[in-house]
Design an enzyme around this catalytic site. Structure first.
Site, PDB file in Angstrom:
ATOM      1  N   ASP A  86       6.946   7.242   4.277  1.00 32.14           N
ATOM      2  CA  ASP A  86       6.984   5.906   4.871  1.00 32.14           C
ATOM      3  C   ASP A  86       6.793   4.802   3.840  1.00 32.14           C
ATOM      4  O   ASP A  86       7.559   3.832   3.797  1.00 32.14           O
ATOM      5  CB  ASP A  86       5.933   5.797   5.977  1.00 32.14           C
ATOM      6  CG  ASP A  86       6.145   6.826   7.072  1.00 32.14           C
ATOM      7  OD1 ASP A  86       7.311   7.197   7.302  1.00 32.14           O
ATOM      8  OD2 ASP A  86       5.154   7.263   7.680  1.00 32.14           O
ATOM      9  N   SER A  87       5.774   4.922   3.010  1.00 30.12           N
ATOM     10  CA  SER A  87       5.541   3.861   2.024  1.00 30.12           C
ATOM     11  C   SER A  87       6.622   3.863   0.947  1.00 30.12           C
ATOM     12  O   SER A  87       6.932   2.808   0.373  1.00 30.12           O
ATOM     13  CB  SER A  87       4.147   3.998   1.402  1.00 30.12           C
ATOM     14  OG  SER A  87       3.965   5.255   0.788  1.00 30.12           O
ATOM     15  N   GLY A 101       0.829  -1.188   0.000  1.00 29.91           N
ATOM     16  CA  GLY A 101       0.000   0.000   0.000  1.00 29.91           C
ATOM     17  C   GLY A 101       0.866   1.240   0.000  1.00 29.91           C
ATOM     18  O   GLY A 101       1.698   1.418   0.891  1.00 29.91           O
ATOM     19  N   MET A 102       0.686   2.107  -1.001  1.00 33.55           N
ATOM     20  CA  MET A 102       1.546   3.281  -1.166  1.00 33.55           C
ATOM     21  C   MET A 102       0.713   4.549  -1.223  1.00 33.55           C
ATOM     22  O   MET A 102      -0.165   4.685  -2.065  1.00 33.55           O
ATOM     23  CB  MET A 102       2.391   3.148  -2.435  1.00 33.55           C
ATOM     24  CG  MET A 102       3.297   1.920  -2.444  1.00 33.55           C
ATOM     25  SD  MET A 102       4.394   1.877  -3.872  1.00 33.55           S
ATOM     26  CE  MET A 102       5.495   3.245  -3.470  1.00 33.55           C
ATOM     27  N   CYS A 110      -7.290  11.794   7.905  1.00 38.86           N
ATOM     28  CA  CYS A 110      -6.930  12.122   6.524  1.00 38.86           C
ATOM     29  C   CYS A 110      -7.993  12.955   5.816  1.00 38.86           C
ATOM     30  O   CYS A 110      -7.667  13.834   5.018  1.00 38.86           O
ATOM     31  CB  CYS A 110      -6.638  10.846   5.737  1.00 38.86           C
ATOM     32  SG  CYS A 110      -8.071   9.752   5.490  1.00 38.86           S
ATOM     33  N   PHE A 119      -4.620   3.387  -2.799  1.00 43.68           N
ATOM     34  CA  PHE A 119      -6.071   3.441  -2.621  1.00 43.68           C
ATOM     35  C   PHE A 119      -6.546   4.889  -2.686  1.00 43.68           C
ATOM     36  O   PHE A 119      -5.985   5.767  -2.017  1.00 43.68           O
ATOM     37  CB  PHE A 119      -6.471   2.837  -1.279  1.00 43.68           C
ATOM     38  CG  PHE A 119      -6.247   1.358  -1.183  1.00 43.68           C
ATOM     39  CD1 PHE A 119      -6.914   0.484  -2.024  1.00 43.68           C
ATOM     40  CD2 PHE A 119      -5.357   0.836  -0.255  1.00 43.68           C
ATOM     41  CE1 PHE A 119      -6.705  -0.882  -1.947  1.00 43.68           C
ATOM     42  CE2 PHE A 119      -5.139  -0.525  -0.165  1.00 43.68           C
ATOM     43  CZ  PHE A 119      -5.815  -1.389  -1.013  1.00 43.68           C
ATOM     44  N   CYS A 160     -10.860   2.212   9.835  1.00 43.57           N
ATOM     45  CA  CYS A 160     -10.322   2.108   8.483  1.00 43.57           C
ATOM     46  C   CYS A 160      -9.279   1.000   8.383  1.00 43.57           C
ATOM     47  O   CYS A 160      -9.314   0.173   7.461  1.00 43.57           O
ATOM     48  CB  CYS A 160      -9.721   3.446   8.067  1.00 43.57           C
ATOM     49  SG  CYS A 160      -9.058   3.454   6.388  1.00 43.57           S
TER      50      CYS A 160
END
Length: 351
Positions: A19-20, A13-14, A195, A39, A98
């Site tokens: 971090d990703s 997941g980016m 977010c 996503f 989430c």
């Protein structure tokens, strides 16, 4: 899972953030065949820069990049929940919902469809195998640890997840990005708060709800005496002191919210102390490690209040949490996470 699954493949997941981005680098370094997926949960004013950043990073690393639009689902399961909880006088925890019920299950679902065994994110947590079960454990960076949000993950997710950031501090992550020449990622600011609601949640509620949904009401003390007018009960949370808009020459806190009457009850801090609470929608990784033990730590806010407790299962399928010392401002709707040392044992939603 398709027959073509391979244990050296991972779906990452980016978000396009620091971090990703570093997670992708570390997974590649470890020999994994990485596929990035971004996503589309929520986009403020159609801001898609994060998509371009993630796509550019994947192109530079020569790895596939996918996008997956779940904005409608996110709206129905997370944003609507967030709004409805405040309208019920509760304090919601959208990041917990989430992660446990949307983000990680989606990673598993798509991995299964693609024949990829592992899935990963840039979360600052670790994983450990204890007494036949995988558990989330805290990350080494106490300022970035995100274990509080992941208490609800089942074994079918825990056993396949990879967590490349758990043994790193955020400072070291930025260093790695800079050392590898990913300067934009190295200097990206951390996202703060929820977010989809980076502004004050009150502004968000005003924007999302029809006019007239939130009306002025009244503050009362514990004896039922009128104190002052307020702007509407959804704008207050249990334990709140600042922003009440009143001056009583003494400190007062929100003790109770009564939505049906648009009332907010104020008290001193001592009156907010509780020695027990009940949880619904709970998840326990291994009941033998948690129930009826006297060395369990419960946290009711991210990186805040923690206390020893004893947890018992009730006939109505709720969890009763007996605190060994009082905690203040325990609010319905909040999450509670259980730990032994650095190991997450489970959690639930406060009733």
């Amino acid at each position: 899972m398709r027959e073509t699954e391979s244990n050296n493949k991972v779906l990452l997941g980016m978000s396009g953030g620091t971090d990703s981005s570093v997670a992708a680098l570390l997974l590649q370094d470890a020999g994994y065949e990485v596929t990035g997926i971004t996503f589309r949960f929520y986009e403020k004013e159609n801001d898609t820069e994060y998509l371009e950043d993630a796509r550019a990073l994947c192109e530079r690393l020569n790895i596939p990049h996918l996008t997956y639009d779940v904005r409608d689902t996110f709206r129905k399961t997370i944003i609507d929940y967030f709004i409805n909880e405040y309208m019920a006088g509760h304090t919601p925890v959208p990041c917990t919902l989430c992660n446990n019920y949307l983000k990680w299950p989606l990673l598993k679902k798509i991995s299964d469809e693609m024949g990829i065994y592992h899935f990963a994110t840039g979360h600052y947590v670790r994983r450990r195998f204890i007494n036949g079960c995988y558990h989330i454990t805290t990350g080494v960076d106490p300022d970035k640890d995100q274990s509080f949000f992941l208490w609800g993950l089942p074994q079918e997710i825990l056993q396949r997840m990879l967590l490349p950031m758990g043994n790193l501090t955020k400072a070291r992550v930025r260093e790695i990005a800079a050392e590898r020449g990913f300067l934009k990622a190295a200097h990206k600011r951390d996202s703060l708060g929820v977010c989809f609601c980076p502004m004050d949640y009150r502004t968000f509620l005003h924007k999302e709800l029809p006019e007239g949904s939130i009306l002025p009401g009244k503050f009362f003390d514990e004896m039922g005496n009128f104190i002052a007018r307020h702007k509407g009960y959804p704008f207050y949370t249990i334990g709140q002191r600042r922003g009440l808009g009143i001056d009583l020459n003494r400190a007062v806190f929100v003790k109770e919210i009564i939505p049906a009457e648009n009332k907010v009850i104020l008290s001193d801090l001592k009156a907010l102390e509780k020695t027990e609470m009940r949880l619904k929608e709970w998840h326990i990784t291994n009941p033998a490690l948690l129930l009826n033990k006297d060395d369990i730590i419960v946290k009711i806010r991210y990186r805040k209040q923690a206390n020893r407790c004893t947890v018992t299962l009730q006939p109505d399928n709720t969890l009763h949490v007996q605190l060994h010392e009082p905690l203040t401002a325990i609010a319905p709707g909040q999450a509670a996470a259980f730990y032994r040392d650095d190991v997450v044992l489970g959690g639930g939603i406060i009733i």
